[in-house]
Design a protein around this motif. Structure first.
Motif, PDB file in Angstrom:
ATOM      1  N   LYS A 492       0.951  -0.813   0.683  1.00 47.15           N
ATOM      2  CA  LYS A 492       0.001   0.134   0.316  1.00 47.15           C
ATOM      3  C   LYS A 492       0.628   1.159  -0.044  1.00 47.15           C
ATOM      4  CE  LYS A 492      -4.607  -1.462   2.264  1.00 47.15           C
ATOM      5  NZ  LYS A 492      -5.069  -1.467   2.959  1.00 47.15           N
ATOM      6  N   TYR A 493       2.005   1.256   1.231  1.00 47.85           N
ATOM      7  CA  TYR A 493       3.000   2.328   0.675  1.00 47.85           C
ATOM      8  C   TYR A 493       3.284   2.463  -0.591  1.00 47.85           C
ATOM      9  CZ  TYR A 493       7.133   5.117   2.368  1.00 47.85           C
ATOM     10  OH  TYR A 493       8.163   6.367   1.980  1.00 47.85           O
ATOM     11  N   ILE A 494       4.100   1.283  -1.026  1.00 48.05           N
ATOM     12  CA  ILE A 494       4.378   1.846  -2.655  1.00 48.05           C
ATOM     13  C   ILE A 494       3.600   1.923  -3.756  1.00 48.05           C
ATOM     14  CG2 ILE A 494       5.499   0.721  -3.963  1.00 48.05           C
ATOM     15  CD1 ILE A 494       6.618  -1.480  -1.976  1.00 48.05           C
ATOM     16  N   VAL A 495       2.585   2.193  -3.442  1.00 45.21           N
ATOM     17  CA  VAL A 495       1.556   2.412  -4.025  1.00 45.21           C
ATOM     18  C   VAL A 495       1.278   3.668  -4.170  1.00 45.21           C
ATOM     19  CG1 VAL A 495      -1.360   1.977  -5.278  1.00 45.21           C
ATOM     20  CG2 VAL A 495      -0.097   0.108  -4.542  1.00 45.21           C
ATOM     21  N   ASN A 496       0.549   3.916  -2.980  1.00 51.75           N
ATOM     22  CA  ASN A 496       0.449   5.798  -2.845  1.00 51.75           C
ATOM     23  C   ASN A 496       1.494   6.686  -2.690  1.00 51.75           C
ATOM     24  OD1 ASN A 496      -1.349   5.316  -1.445  1.00 51.75           O
ATOM     25  ND2 ASN A 496      -1.382   4.967   0.614  1.00 51.75           N
ATOM     26  N   GLN A 497       2.687   6.107  -3.203  1.00 54.32           N
ATOM     27  CA  GLN A 497       4.164   6.498  -3.239  1.00 54.32           C
ATOM     28  C   GLN A 497       4.341   7.421  -4.467  1.00 54.32           C
ATOM     29  OE1 GLN A 497       5.095   7.980   0.014  1.00 54.32           O
ATOM     30  NE2 GLN A 497       7.581   8.292  -0.955  1.00 54.32           N
ATOM     31  N   LYS A 498       3.477   5.482  -5.614  1.00 49.64           N
ATOM     32  CA  LYS A 498       3.668   6.005  -6.806  1.00 49.64           C
ATOM     33  C   LYS A 498       2.770   6.903  -7.568  1.00 49.64           C
ATOM     34  CE  LYS A 498       5.834   1.151  -8.809  1.00 49.64           C
ATOM     35  NZ  LYS A 498       5.749   0.338  -8.806  1.00 49.64           N
ATOM     36  N   GLN A 499       1.663   6.931  -6.755  1.00 48.27           N
ATOM     37  CA  GLN A 499       0.396   7.585  -7.032  1.00 48.27           C
ATOM     38  C   GLN A 499       0.692   9.301  -7.296  1.00 48.27           C
ATOM     39  OE1 GLN A 499      -2.580   6.143  -5.024  1.00 48.27           O
ATOM     40  NE2 GLN A 499      -2.716   4.892  -6.613  1.00 48.27           N
TER      41      GLN A 499
END
Length: 502
Positions: A492-499
């Motif tokens: 979730k953290y990686i996805v949020n960072q990419k977004q």
């Protein structure tokens, strides 16, 4: 050149899987894998390959167990079509929509029903899908998500259910008291237990991983099938507006009870055998056919006298139900043929030799190794039961009379790996059934389910390393849940960072 019992034996299923994942077309991909298998078996002699292809398909379709599965599929398709025609499915959907207030509740209901119907994975997939599909559509849940929930409460639940066709299969592959051994493996079946935990987390937190997010977004906009119209939807079938909830509930109850009775009947329960023995010796496909036949008669008696549907409409539903199951029947036929080709090439014996070679020097790591080997074998061949058949006897011979606890852990690892590989393989019959039950495009189901399976499999691999050293099921399970939670948080953290960076 002789390709039998060599690494070349794994080529046909690998080709089929690569083509299926790449092209999203499962029929041609399976056919290519089958043809490659015939060419290897005949040393690339074209005429002999054609003859072998014909003979293999005929042999697969002439097996009593396979015929039973196909009859069960057709009859269940007819029953589902009749329930839709009667208006029972729609009435239940309207009733459930009043009782359920969100998509979460509809998915939790799907999950609970999947856990309750634990006797057989085929029966589970098709029944749960038939009952819940109308409701999840109402709440704009994607068919891919429905298929994932169905698939994750089929084999993973059956493999830890003492009274199921899977328990019977596993018990038959061991010597002595096979059922007691099966009971001992349940706490160590970490993949199945962690899969159930993952499903609960996915539903509760709406955790959409990989392509599943696209499918869920499309569903929120009204496209639950993600642009695929290959399945006939219930809206295309005219139905009786006077249909009642009982027109769905009663047939489902009769279906469940009659299938259970049919299975234990074939196992000799009414000839004096106890319930456990009857399940362990049952002919599941024959029992399911008996159950659906009884249900079809019950539906006729329930609907016709009350004029819910006319006699002519009842007859018209028979070919309609058959047509609804044609995609699943075609894929199953190809999958069985490919499995037969792989068996003829000696893939199982080749993998068994590799496992035997590793059993001496890596004893504590053996459960984790067996878990990986079982995943690969089940993924490549599309069968859990075949994987049990080749690996469990090896485990029993390795530990019998020396370390009973290690034998139990290793058998659990074999069962868990087989379910995992079966869970994510596009040529697995259970995966095909889950797609059919949800009426979801098969490759959409495979591609959206795969990321969840990979996460649970990776965590399970670590827990089997731990279990191999501490010989305790509780600690690895707790560690597995913690690791899975941390992995999800990291994703979730990686996805949020990419977004945020895009």
């Amino acid at each position: 050149m002789n390709y039998v019992k060599t690494i070349w034996a794994l080529l046909p299923p690998v080709i089929a899987i690569i083509f299926a994942l790449k092209t999203k077309e499962v029929y041609i991909s399976l056919l290519i894998g089958i043809v490659s298998g015939t060419l290897l078996l005949t040393n690339f002699h074209l005429v002999e390959s054609l003859n072998l292809l014909f003979d293999t398909v005929v042999n697969c379709l002439s097996k009593p167990s396979n015929i039973g599965i196909l009859i069960f599929l057709v009859m269940l398709g007819i029953i589902v079509t009749l329930m839709t025609k009667s208006g029972g499915s729609q009435a239940y959907g309207k009733w459930a929509k009043k009782k359920m207030k969100s998509s979460k509740q509809s998915l939790f209901s799907t999950f609970i029903l999947g856990v309750v119907i634990f006797v057989d994975d085929y029966f589970n997939c098709l029944t749960v899908g038939s009952v819940m599909r109308e409701i999840t559509d109402e709440f704009k849940v994607s068919r891919a998500m429905l298929a994932y929930i169905i698939d994750s409460t089929a084999a993973p639940v059956c493999i830890i259910a003492p009274i199921s066709s899977w328990a019977a299969a596993v018990s038959g592959y061991t010597s002595g008291d096979g059922f007691q051994l099966f009971l001992n493996t349940i706490p160590f079946n970490l993949y199945a237990l962690l899969t159930i935990v993952m499903v609960c987390y996915v539903i509760g937190s709406e955790f959409h991983l990989g392509k599943m997010k696209k499918h869920e977004l499309a569903a929120q906009n009204g496209d639950v099938c993600f642009g695929d119209d290959s399945y006939q939807t219930n809206e295309e079938i005219s139905y009786n507006q006077k249909g009642k909830v009982l027109d769905l509930i009663l047939p489902v109850i009769v279906l469940i009870m009659s299938c259970i009775i049919g299975m234990i009947y074939t196992g000799g329960f009414f000839d004096g055998k106890d319930l456990i023995t009857a399940f362990s010796q049952c002919d599941a496909s024959r029992g399911l056919v008996y159950g659906t036949f009884v249900t079809l008669i019950f539906v006729f008696i329930l609907y016709i006298p009350r004029k819910i549907i006319s006699y002519n409409e009842f007859v018209e539903c028979i070919p309609e139900g058959f047509k609804a199951m044609v995609p699943a029947i075609l894929i199953l036929t190809f999958a069985w043929t490919l499995k037969s080709m792989t068996d003829s090439l000696g893939a199982k014996e080749y993998v068994a030799g590799l496992v035997n070679g590793a059993s001496g020097s890596l004893l504590n790591f053996l459960p984790a190794i067996i878990f990986l080997v079982a995943i690969f074998l089940a993924f490549a061949t599309g069968t859990s039961w075949g994987t049990f058949g080749i690996l469990i006897p090896i485990v029993v011979n390795t530990f019998s009379g020396t370390d009973n606890t290690m034998m139990i852990i290793s058998i659990s690892a074999c069962m868990a790996g087989a379910v995992c590989g079966d869970h994510c393989s596009p040529i697995s019959d259970t995966t095909i059934m889950a797609s059919a039950g949800a009426q979801c495009n098969h490759m959409n189901h495979v591609s959206t389910q795969l990321p969840y399976v990979v996460v649970v499999a990776a965590v399970s691999f670590i827990t089997y390393i731990i279990a191999g050293f501490i010989h305790n099921p509780v600690v690895p399970l707790i560690i597995g849940i913690v690791l899975m939670t941390l992995t999800i948080i990291l994703i979730k953290y990686i996805v949020n960072q990419k977004q945020s960076n895009s």
